[in-house]
Design a protein around this motif. Structure first.
Motif, PDB file in Angstrom:
ATOM      1  N   HIS A  51       0.824  -1.209   0.000  1.00 54.31           N
ATOM      2  CA  HIS A  51       0.000   0.000   0.000  1.00 54.31           C
ATOM      3  C   HIS A  51       0.859   1.261   0.000  1.00 54.31           C
ATOM      4  O   HIS A  51       0.523   2.261  -0.648  1.00 54.31           O
ATOM      5  N   ASP A  52       1.999   1.213   0.704  1.00 56.59           N
ATOM      6  CA  ASP A  52       2.880   2.391   0.740  1.00 56.59           C
ATOM      7  C   ASP A  52       3.449   2.670  -0.657  1.00 56.59           C
ATOM      8  O   ASP A  52       3.674   3.825  -1.021  1.00 56.59           O
ATOM      9  N   THR A  55       0.727   4.348  -2.674  1.00 59.21           N
ATOM     10  CA  THR A  55       0.624   5.764  -2.292  1.00 59.21           C
ATOM     11  C   THR A  55       1.746   6.562  -2.942  1.00 59.21           C
ATOM     12  O   THR A  55       1.526   7.654  -3.488  1.00 59.21           O
ATOM     13  N   LEU A  56       2.973   5.994  -2.911  1.00 60.64           N
ATOM     14  CA  LEU A  56       4.103   6.684  -3.542  1.00 60.64           C
ATOM     15  C   LEU A  56       3.873   6.886  -5.038  1.00 60.64           C
ATOM     16  O   LEU A  56       4.374   7.843  -5.628  1.00 60.64           O
ATOM     17  N   ARG A  57       3.126   5.971  -5.632  1.00 63.59           N
ATOM     18  CA  ARG A  57       2.821   6.104  -7.060  1.00 63.59           C
ATOM     19  C   ARG A  57       1.656   7.068  -7.284  1.00 63.59           C
ATOM     20  O   ARG A  57       1.232   7.282  -8.417  1.00 63.59           O
ATOM     21  N   GLY A  58       1.079   7.586  -6.195  1.00 65.87           N
ATOM     22  CA  GLY A  58      -0.024   8.539  -6.324  1.00 65.87           C
ATOM     23  C   GLY A  58      -1.372   7.869  -6.480  1.00 65.87           C
ATOM     24  O   GLY A  58      -2.371   8.524  -6.783  1.00 65.87           O
ATOM     25  N   VAL A  59      -1.440   6.542  -6.205  1.00 70.40           N
ATOM     26  CA  VAL A  59      -2.715   5.826  -6.341  1.00 70.40           C
ATOM     27  C   VAL A  59      -3.465   5.902  -5.010  1.00 70.40           C
ATOM     28  O   VAL A  59      -2.920   5.558  -3.961  1.00 70.40           O
ATOM     29  N   GLY A  60      -4.711   6.364  -5.052  1.00 65.82           N
ATOM     30  CA  GLY A  60      -5.564   6.356  -3.865  1.00 65.82           C
ATOM     31  C   GLY A  60      -5.316   7.495  -2.901  1.00 65.82           C
ATOM     32  O   GLY A  60      -5.801   7.439  -1.766  1.00 65.82           O
ATOM     33  N   ILE A  61      -4.558   8.494  -3.323  1.00 66.94           N
ATOM     34  CA  ILE A  61      -4.343   9.638  -2.431  1.00 66.94           C
ATOM     35  C   ILE A  61      -4.532  10.936  -3.220  1.00 66.94           C
ATOM     36  O   ILE A  61      -3.929  11.106  -4.284  1.00 66.94           O
ATOM     37  N   PRO A  62      -5.398  11.834  -2.695  1.00 71.67           N
ATOM     38  CA  PRO A  62      -5.590  13.086  -3.424  1.00 71.67           C
ATOM     39  C   PRO A  62      -4.372  13.999  -3.279  1.00 71.67           C
ATOM     40  O   PRO A  62      -3.708  14.010  -2.231  1.00 71.67           O
ATOM     41  N   GLN A  63      -4.069  14.727  -4.339  1.00 69.19           N
ATOM     42  CA  GLN A  63      -2.910  15.634  -4.370  1.00 69.19           C
ATOM     43  C   GLN A  63      -2.893  16.585  -3.174  1.00 69.19           C
ATOM     44  O   GLN A  63      -1.838  16.853  -2.588  1.00 69.19           O
ATOM     45  N   ARG A  65      -3.638  16.117  -0.214  1.00 71.23           N
ATOM     46  CA  ARG A  65      -3.220  15.514   1.067  1.00 71.23           C
ATOM     47  C   ARG A  65      -1.699  15.525   1.240  1.00 71.23           C
ATOM     48  O   ARG A  65      -1.189  15.205   2.298  1.00 71.23           O
ATOM     49  N   LEU A  66      -0.974  15.854   0.191  1.00 68.07           N
ATOM     50  CA  LEU A  66       0.495  15.771   0.247  1.00 68.07           C
ATOM     51  C   LEU A  66       1.095  17.039   0.831  1.00 68.07           C
ATOM     52  O   LEU A  66       0.528  18.116   0.655  1.00 68.07           O
ATOM     53  N   PRO A  67       2.236  16.975   1.505  1.00 68.05           N
ATOM     54  CA  PRO A  67       2.966  15.746   1.817  1.00 68.05           C
ATOM     55  C   PRO A  67       2.310  14.982   2.962  1.00 68.05           C
ATOM     56  O   PRO A  67       1.645  15.561   3.808  1.00 68.05           O
ATOM     57  N   VAL A  68       2.508  13.667   2.983  1.00 69.28           N
ATOM     58  CA  VAL A  68       1.945  12.836   4.039  1.00 69.28           C
ATOM     59  C   VAL A  68       3.002  11.819   4.473  1.00 69.28           C
ATOM     60  O   VAL A  68       3.772  11.329   3.644  1.00 69.28           O
ATOM     61  N   VAL A  69       3.029  11.528   5.769  1.00 68.65           N
ATOM     62  CA  VAL A  69       3.941  10.498   6.275  1.00 68.65           C
ATOM     63  C   VAL A  69       3.351   9.134   5.917  1.00 68.65           C
ATOM     64  O   VAL A  69       2.182   8.868   6.183  1.00 68.65           O
ATOM     65  N   LEU A  70       4.143   8.270   5.301  1.00 71.97           N
ATOM     66  CA  LEU A  70       3.686   6.935   4.901  1.00 71.97           C
ATOM     67  C   LEU A  70       3.623   6.006   6.119  1.00 71.97           C
ATOM     68  O   LEU A  70       4.089   6.343   7.204  1.00 71.97           O
ATOM     69  N   GLY A  71       3.093   4.792   5.894  1.00 72.53           N
ATOM     70  CA  GLY A  71       3.095   3.767   6.943  1.00 72.53           C
ATOM     71  C   GLY A  71       1.735   3.583   7.595  1.00 72.53           C
ATOM     72  O   GLY A  71       1.187   4.523   8.166  1.00 72.53           O
ATOM     73  N   SER A 110      -1.805   7.322   6.966  1.00 76.04           N
ATOM     74  CA  SER A 110      -0.936   7.402   5.783  1.00 76.04           C
ATOM     75  C   SER A 110      -1.679   7.851   4.532  1.00 76.04           C
ATOM     76  O   SER A 110      -1.057   8.008   3.484  1.00 76.04           O
ATOM     77  N   VAL A 111      -3.001   8.034   4.648  1.00 69.37           N
ATOM     78  CA  VAL A 111      -3.754   8.615   3.529  1.00 69.37           C
ATOM     79  C   VAL A 111      -4.404   9.910   4.008  1.00 69.37           C
ATOM     80  O   VAL A 111      -4.106  10.998   3.516  1.00 69.37           O
ATOM     81  N   ASP A 112      -5.277   9.794   5.005  1.00 67.77           N
ATOM     82  CA  ASP A 112      -5.998  10.972   5.507  1.00 67.77           C
ATOM     83  C   ASP A 112      -5.263  11.633   6.672  1.00 67.77           C
ATOM     84  O   ASP A 112      -5.526  12.790   6.997  1.00 67.77           O
ATOM     85  N   HIS A 113      -4.387  10.895   7.319  1.00 58.87           N
ATOM     86  CA  HIS A 113      -3.593  11.415   8.441  1.00 58.87           C
ATOM     87  C   HIS A 113      -2.183  10.867   8.307  1.00 58.87           C
ATOM     88  O   HIS A 113      -1.978   9.800   7.707  1.00 58.87           O
ATOM     89  N   ASP A 114      -1.233  11.590   8.917  1.00 60.60           N
ATOM     90  CA  ASP A 114       0.152  11.129   8.843  1.00 60.60           C
ATOM     91  C   ASP A 114       0.269   9.713   9.411  1.00 60.60           C
ATOM     92  O   ASP A 114      -0.377   9.367  10.410  1.00 60.60           O
ATOM     93  N   GLY A 115       1.126   8.902   8.782  1.00 57.71           N
ATOM     94  CA  GLY A 115       1.249   7.501   9.133  1.00 57.71           C
ATOM     95  C   GLY A 115       2.388   7.198  10.079  1.00 57.71           C
ATOM     96  O   GLY A 115       2.883   8.068  10.816  1.00 57.71           O
TER      97      GLY A 115
END
Ligand SMILES: NC(=O)c1ccc[n+]([C@@H]2O[C@H](COP(=O)([O-])OP(=O)(O)OC[C@H]3O[C@@H](n4cnc5c(N)ncnc54)[C@H](OP(=O)(O)O)[C@@H]3O)[C@@H](O)[C@H]2O)c1
Length: 328
Positions: A51-52, A55-63, A65-71, A110-115
């Motif tokens: 999933h991480d 997300t890095l590929r930009g799939v499933g995360i709106p622009q 929301r960036l930057p966001v902590v993964l995990g 890691s999508v809506d909140h920092d991971g």
């Protein structure tokens, strides 16, 4: 400030691995903002998931929301020093008919909140379960994503009776290795497919009854298929089911668009069932299951947080067997 691995820029989903990993920044990050009803967890170990990479590929995360902590996975200590496993789904069970993953407003770390790829992560106070002392930090950090997904696929969504025969597509993935281990511990006959002979042999050592090349004709039809590979294995999954069998799908690593032989689905009365994550209660039961049965996640390697790009690169290249865990 704390150290974190964050995704700072979207890339073209079809971009090469180097440019995808270039979107990852490891460095200083602001401390989580205190919020009422939330607690800050000191992360001791954080599991890495496919999933991480999405997300890095930009799939499933709106622009926006960036930057966001993964995990999405972690184990650590809460503000009172209690050892906990982080539950990454932020949803209201009542709004989801008793299941927070079905809350239409459900949010994810890691999508809506920092991971969790950070020294500290903020979560709602109810989004933790106690870490059993029998589990190490690294083992506990593998449970909330891959293992919880496998638990729900097998024990809730597959509708299996004891002694069932189950095909797992993929031998060495985080979810597929969890499926083999959990299913074998529960008394099912677990069959797997895998692209590499060494990974197939390892799946057998983990408890798989037999391992086959992708697409192989099986000795018998199976009661259920566990799918996270997607387009590359989908046709084989449907062909492998006995009449009335069920395919449980939780991922599509090789592609999400696949042809379906609808005649096979209705004539053989097959079921196609989707599955995503699991509830907080299921995470607690999964931890208890590990303690009672003695099964543990397979940790391929543990790396420092600073090596997050290496961890994600290895996962993308398919060289990881089981899980990679980061230690901040
Ligand atoms: N819905 C959810 O809640 C949920 C939760 C967790 C994960 N997922 C999804 O499930 C998928 C797996 O996640 P993961 O963390 O387990 O990933 P992973 O550790 O990278 O594992 C990837 C798996 O896919 C198999 N695979 C990849 N490409 C393949 C291909 N072309 N042909 C055959 N097999 C292929 C690998 O099998 P080999 O052993 O043959 O290499 C391996 O078992 C991801 O797409 C992820 O996003 C969904």
């Amino acid at each position: 400030m704390l150290a974190a691995a964050a995704m700072c820029a979207t890339t073209d989903p079809a971009a090469g691995l180097d440019s995808v990993l270039a979107g990852l920044h490891v460095g200083e990050w602001p401390e989580p903002d205190p919020r009422p009803g939330w607690t800050t967890i000191r992360v001791r170990a954080a599991g890495v998931n496919h999933h991480d990479l999405w997300t890095l590929r930009g799939v499933g995360i709106p622009q926006e929301r960036l930057p966001v902590v993964l995990g999405a996975e972690a184990a650590g200590t809460d503000e009172d020093g209690c050892e906990v496993i982080v539950y990454p789904v932020i949803g209201d069970p009542y709004a989801g008919g008793g299941d927070e993953t079905l809350d239409p407003a459900c949010a994810y770390l890691s999508v809506d909140h920092d991971g969790t790829f950070a020294e500290r992560v903020a979560v709602p106070a109810h989004c933790v379960v106690p870490k059993p002392p029998e589990l190490s930090w690294t083992e506990a950090a593998c449970l909330p994503g891959a293992w919880l997904t496998a638990y729900r696929m097998l024990f809730e969504r597959a509708g299996l009776e004891p002694g069932a025969t189950v095909l797992v597509q993929g031998a060495g993935g985080g979810v597929s290795s969890a499926l083999v281990i959990l299913g074998a511990a529960a008394g099912h006959r677990m069959w797997v497919t895998g692209r590499d002979p060494g990974r197939r042999a390892r799946a057998v050592r983990l408890g798989a009854d037999r391992a086959f090349e992708p697409g192989a004709q099986l000795p018998d039809r199976v009661d259920a298929v566990m799918e996270t590979v997607g387009a590359a294995t989908w046709e084989h999954s449907l062909k492998s089911l006995r009449p009335g069998g069920r395919v449980v799908v939780a991922g599509a690593t090789s592609g999400a668009l696949a042809q379906v032989d609808l005649a096979r689905v209705f004539y053989l009365q097959l079921s196609v069932v989707g599955s995503t994550m699991g509830t907080r209660d299921q995470l607690a039961r999964l931890a208890a299951f590990c303690v009672r049965t003695g099964v543990r996640p397979v940790v391929d390697r543990t790396l420092a947080l600073a090596d997050a790009a290496t961890a994600l690169g290895e996962l993308a290249r398919g060289t990881v067997f089981g899980k990679v865990v980061l230690e901040p």
